[in-house]
Design a protein around this motif. Structure first.
Motif, PDB file in Angstrom:
ATOM      1  N   LEU A  20       5.321   3.640  -5.319  1.00 31.10           N
ATOM      2  CA  LEU A  20       4.134   4.453  -5.759  1.00 31.10           C
ATOM      3  C   LEU A  20       3.411   3.258  -6.708  1.00 31.10           C
ATOM      4  CD1 LEU A  20       2.003   6.539  -6.371  1.00 31.10           C
ATOM      5  CD2 LEU A  20       3.443   7.543  -8.090  1.00 31.10           C
ATOM      6  N   LEU A  21       2.489   2.792  -6.660  1.00 28.63           N
ATOM      7  CA  LEU A  21       1.631   1.752  -7.427  1.00 28.63           C
ATOM      8  C   LEU A  21       0.572   2.366  -8.235  1.00 28.63           C
ATOM      9  CD1 LEU A  21       1.002  -1.110  -8.429  1.00 28.63           C
ATOM     10  CD2 LEU A  21      -0.353  -1.307  -6.409  1.00 28.63           C
ATOM     11  N   VAL A  22       0.673   2.393  -9.700  1.00 30.02           N
ATOM     12  CA  VAL A  22      -0.373   2.806 -10.505  1.00 30.02           C
ATOM     13  C   VAL A  22      -0.789   1.891 -11.295  1.00 30.02           C
ATOM     14  CG1 VAL A  22      -0.929   4.704 -12.295  1.00 30.02           C
ATOM     15  CG2 VAL A  22       0.993   5.000 -10.686  1.00 30.02           C
ATOM     16  N   GLU A  23      -2.255   1.657 -11.023  1.00 26.53           N
ATOM     17  CA  GLU A  23      -2.795   0.399 -11.331  1.00 26.53           C
ATOM     18  C   GLU A  23      -4.488   0.558 -11.426  1.00 26.53           C
ATOM     19  OE1 GLU A  23      -4.445  -2.692 -13.012  1.00 26.53           O
ATOM     20  OE2 GLU A  23      -2.442  -3.205 -12.585  1.00 26.53           O
ATOM     21  N   ASP A  24      -4.974   0.378 -12.856  1.00 24.60           N
ATOM     22  CA  ASP A  24      -6.514   0.795 -12.771  1.00 24.60           C
ATOM     23  C   ASP A  24      -7.370  -0.248 -12.260  1.00 24.60           C
ATOM     24  OD1 ASP A  24      -5.598  -0.680 -14.954  1.00 24.60           O
ATOM     25  OD2 ASP A  24      -7.473  -0.406 -15.966  1.00 24.60           O
ATOM     26  N   ASP A  25      -6.951  -1.566 -12.205  1.00 23.12           N
ATOM     27  CA  ASP A  25      -7.771  -2.678 -11.791  1.00 23.12           C
ATOM     28  C   ASP A  25      -7.761  -2.601 -10.172  1.00 23.12           C
ATOM     29  OD1 ASP A  25      -8.349  -5.458 -10.558  1.00 23.12           O
ATOM     30  OD2 ASP A  25      -8.626  -5.950 -12.696  1.00 23.12           O
ATOM     31  N   GLU A  26      -8.880  -2.328  -9.747  1.00 27.01           N
ATOM     32  CA  GLU A  26      -9.040  -2.254  -7.992  1.00 27.01           C
ATOM     33  C   GLU A  26      -8.751  -3.241  -7.370  1.00 27.01           C
ATOM     34  OE1 GLU A  26     -12.110  -0.677  -4.642  1.00 27.01           O
ATOM     35  OE2 GLU A  26     -12.878  -0.824  -6.822  1.00 27.01           O
ATOM     36  N   THR A  27      -9.250  -4.573  -7.648  1.00 27.74           N
ATOM     37  CA  THR A  27      -8.453  -5.664  -7.149  1.00 27.74           C
ATOM     38  C   THR A  27      -7.099  -5.926  -7.251  1.00 27.74           C
ATOM     39  OG1 THR A  27     -10.589  -6.774  -7.863  1.00 27.74           O
ATOM     40  CG2 THR A  27      -8.867  -8.313  -7.151  1.00 27.74           C
ATOM     41  N   ILE A  28      -6.585  -5.806  -8.469  1.00 28.02           N
ATOM     42  CA  ILE A  28      -4.803  -6.053  -8.353  1.00 28.02           C
ATOM     43  C   ILE A  28      -4.310  -4.992  -7.439  1.00 28.02           C
ATOM     44  CG2 ILE A  28      -2.879  -6.081  -9.944  1.00 28.02           C
ATOM     45  CD1 ILE A  28      -4.764  -7.027 -12.112  1.00 28.02           C
ATOM     46  N   ARG A  38       2.668  -5.877   3.782  1.00 28.39           N
ATOM     47  CA  ARG A  38       2.993  -6.811   4.524  1.00 28.39           C
ATOM     48  C   ARG A  38       4.653  -6.976   4.711  1.00 28.39           C
ATOM     49  NH1 ARG A  38      -1.243  -9.798   2.274  1.00 28.39           N
ATOM     50  NH2 ARG A  38       0.009 -10.874   0.804  1.00 28.39           N
ATOM     51  N   TYR A  39       5.274  -6.602   3.551  1.00 25.10           N
ATOM     52  CA  TYR A  39       7.004  -6.680   3.673  1.00 25.10           C
ATOM     53  C   TYR A  39       7.362  -5.338   4.218  1.00 25.10           C
ATOM     54  CZ  TYR A  39       6.844 -11.286   1.788  1.00 25.10           C
ATOM     55  OH  TYR A  39       6.546 -12.721   1.425  1.00 25.10           O
ATOM     56  N   GLY A  40       6.543  -4.622   4.530  1.00 24.11           N
ATOM     57  CA  GLY A  40       7.026  -3.478   5.199  1.00 24.11           C
ATOM     58  C   GLY A  40       7.349  -2.181   4.135  1.00 24.11           C
ATOM     59  N   TYR A  41       6.748  -2.202   3.260  1.00 29.39           N
ATOM     60  CA  TYR A  41       6.952  -1.167   2.307  1.00 29.39           C
ATOM     61  C   TYR A  41       5.820  -0.141   2.443  1.00 29.39           C
ATOM     62  CZ  TYR A  41      10.335  -4.040  -0.369  1.00 29.39           C
ATOM     63  OH  TYR A  41      11.288  -4.786  -0.731  1.00 29.39           O
ATOM     64  N   ALA A  42       6.152   1.023   2.122  1.00 29.36           N
ATOM     65  CA  ALA A  42       5.070   2.075   2.301  1.00 29.36           C
ATOM     66  C   ALA A  42       4.470   2.472   0.952  1.00 29.36           C
ATOM     67  CB  ALA A  42       5.731   3.318   2.805  1.00 29.36           C
ATOM     68  N   VAL A  43       3.236   1.979   0.584  1.00 30.49           N
ATOM     69  CA  VAL A  43       2.715   2.096  -0.727  1.00 30.49           C
ATOM     70  C   VAL A  43       1.718   2.947  -0.841  1.00 30.49           C
ATOM     71  CG1 VAL A  43       1.548   0.714  -2.506  1.00 30.49           C
ATOM     72  CG2 VAL A  43       2.953  -0.358  -0.672  1.00 30.49           C
ATOM     73  N   SER A  44       1.632   3.929  -1.797  1.00 32.09           N
ATOM     74  CA  SER A  44       0.747   4.707  -2.238  1.00 32.09           C
ATOM     75  C   SER A  44       0.289   4.419  -3.625  1.00 32.09           C
ATOM     76  CB  SER A  44       1.205   6.257  -2.097  1.00 32.09           C
ATOM     77  OG  SER A  44       2.320   6.468  -3.069  1.00 32.09           O
ATOM     78  N   ALA A  45      -0.891   4.603  -3.636  1.00 33.78           N
ATOM     79  CA  ALA A  45      -1.321   4.044  -4.972  1.00 33.78           C
ATOM     80  C   ALA A  45      -2.366   5.034  -5.863  1.00 33.78           C
ATOM     81  CB  ALA A  45      -2.303   2.814  -4.605  1.00 33.78           C
ATOM     82  N   SER A  51      -3.575  10.699 -12.421  1.00 37.05           N
ATOM     83  CA  SER A  51      -3.578  10.712 -10.923  1.00 37.05           C
ATOM     84  C   SER A  51      -2.341  10.122 -10.338  1.00 37.05           C
ATOM     85  CB  SER A  51      -4.934  10.069 -10.248  1.00 37.05           C
ATOM     86  OG  SER A  51      -4.716   8.637 -10.591  1.00 37.05           O
ATOM     87  N   GLY A  52      -1.514   9.104 -11.155  1.00 42.00           N
ATOM     88  CA  GLY A  52      -0.382   8.628 -10.605  1.00 42.00           C
ATOM     89  C   GLY A  52       0.994   9.820 -10.957  1.00 42.00           C
ATOM     90  N   LEU A  53       0.700  10.653 -12.176  1.00 40.35           N
ATOM     91  CA  LEU A  53       1.518  11.641 -12.381  1.00 40.35           C
ATOM     92  C   LEU A  53       1.460  12.753 -11.313  1.00 40.35           C
ATOM     93  CD1 LEU A  53       3.749  12.839 -14.262  1.00 40.35           C
ATOM     94  CD2 LEU A  53       1.971  13.978 -15.518  1.00 40.35           C
ATOM     95  N   GLU A  54       0.076  12.879 -11.072  1.00 36.46           N
ATOM     96  CA  GLU A  54       0.088  14.224 -10.038  1.00 36.46           C
ATOM     97  C   GLU A  54       0.400  13.541  -8.580  1.00 36.46           C
ATOM     98  OE1 GLU A  54      -3.930  16.486  -8.193  1.00 36.46           O
ATOM     99  OE2 GLU A  54      -4.091  15.022  -9.759  1.00 36.46           O
ATOM    100  N   ALA A  55       0.319  12.186  -8.219  1.00 32.76           N
ATOM    101  CA  ALA A  55       0.794  11.927  -6.907  1.00 32.76           C
ATOM    102  C   ALA A  55       2.263  11.804  -7.011  1.00 32.76           C
ATOM    103  CB  ALA A  55       0.319  10.311  -6.704  1.00 32.76           C
ATOM    104  N   PHE A  56       2.714  11.745  -8.142  1.00 26.45           N
ATOM    105  CA  PHE A  56       4.434  11.635  -8.084  1.00 26.45           C
ATOM    106  C   PHE A  56       4.923  12.987  -8.061  1.00 26.45           C
ATOM    107  CE2 PHE A  56       8.063  12.327 -10.696  1.00 26.45           C
ATOM    108  CZ  PHE A  56       9.107  11.593 -10.314  1.00 26.45           C
ATOM    109  N   ARG A  57       4.310  14.015  -8.519  1.00 26.11           N
ATOM    110  CA  ARG A  57       4.732  15.418  -8.390  1.00 26.11           C
ATOM    111  C   ARG A  57       4.442  15.937  -7.113  1.00 26.11           C
ATOM    112  NH1 ARG A  57       2.658  17.435 -14.618  1.00 26.11           N
ATOM    113  NH2 ARG A  57       4.648  16.457 -15.937  1.00 26.11           N
TER     114      ARG A  57
END
Length: 253
Positions: A20-28, A38-45, A51-57
């Motif tokens: 789970l990636l929580v980052e406010d800068d859209e480009t980053i 690309r390295y095979g990780y399943a990423v949710s952002a 919204s990060g706390l909600e995604a985690f829960r």
């Protein structure tokens, strides 16, 4: 925490590692997410702390690792890390835009396991992620290993449980108790404690702990050691770990 492998995520028929990636800068957020995928990780952002706390829960399964930016709108990364630590010991990697000492210290005090400085070097980020996942896998693997109690014994096998006054550490079942009460530890805190109880009365230098626990070379940031030891003291009792000024720490017998 499910067990993961050191190799590329999702190979050998195993489900990919969830990040789970929580980052406010859209480009980053997009660039880091794409690099990890690309390295095979399943990423949710998520773009902010709430919204990060909600995604985690709301996730169907707890993420295997979280990457949190320090400066987030609505709920900053420090506060988010604290909220996550209320229910989870999953590895947390903080990202700091400035590498500011206050950011780093606050993140580690909140329960983060490590940090990287933006702009993020993908090679460094991947190395830190792999180290954190190995540490969590180590803890999960030991905890899942056959235990003497499974064979019908009433207690762990001789030598499994180390007792230091009011503190007991089951080195196979990975159960830690202080004053008879279970102590929840993150994989990083547990690895540090295991290093200490394996060498009671012996001074462990910060760089030794960096190398053994964080997989750092000699250029690692010793603040991660100091802050992790500080958190560990709060959980098991400050009198168990002595600071040896100019050298490191010593676990009291």
């Amino acid at each position: 925490m499910r067990q993961t492998t050191d190799g590329p995520a999702g190979r050998n028929g195993e489900p990919p590692v969830r990040i789970l990636l929580v980052e406010d800068d859209e480009t980053i957020r997009k660039s880091v997410g794409m690099a990890l995928e690309r390295y095979g990780y399943a990423v949710s952002a998520a773009p902010d702390g709430l919204s990060g706390l909600e995604a985690f829960r709301d996730a169907d399964a707890e993420p295997d690792l979280l990457i949190l930016d320090v400066m987030l709108p609505h709920l900053d990364g420090i506060g988010l890390c604290r909220r996550i630590r209320e229910t989870s010991q999953a590895p947390v990697l903080m990202m700091s835009a400035r590498g500011d000492s206050l950011d780093v210290v606050a993140g580690l005090e909140a329960g983060a396991d490590d940090y990287v400085v933006k702009p993020v070097d993908t090679t460094v980020l991947l190395a830190r992620i792999r180290t954190l996942l190995r540490r969590a896998t180590f803890a999960a693997g030991l905890a899942a290993a056959p235990h003497a109690a499974d064979a019908g014994a009433d207690s762990p096998a001789d030598g499994d449980v180390l007792v230091f006054r009011d503190l007991s550490v089951d080195t196979r079942g990975l159960e830690v108790r202080a004053g008879g009460r279970p102590v929840p530890l993150t994989p990083t805190e547990l690895r540090v404690l295991l290093e200490f109880v394996a060498a009671p009365g012996i001074v462990l230098e910060r760089q030794t702990l960096l190398r053994k626990v964080w997989d750092y070379g000699w250029d690692g940031d010793s603040r991660v050691v100091d802050l992790t030891v500080q958190r560990l003291r709060k959980k098991i009792g400050a009198d168990h770990i002595e600071t040896v000024r100019g050298f490191g720490y010593k676990f009291r017998r």
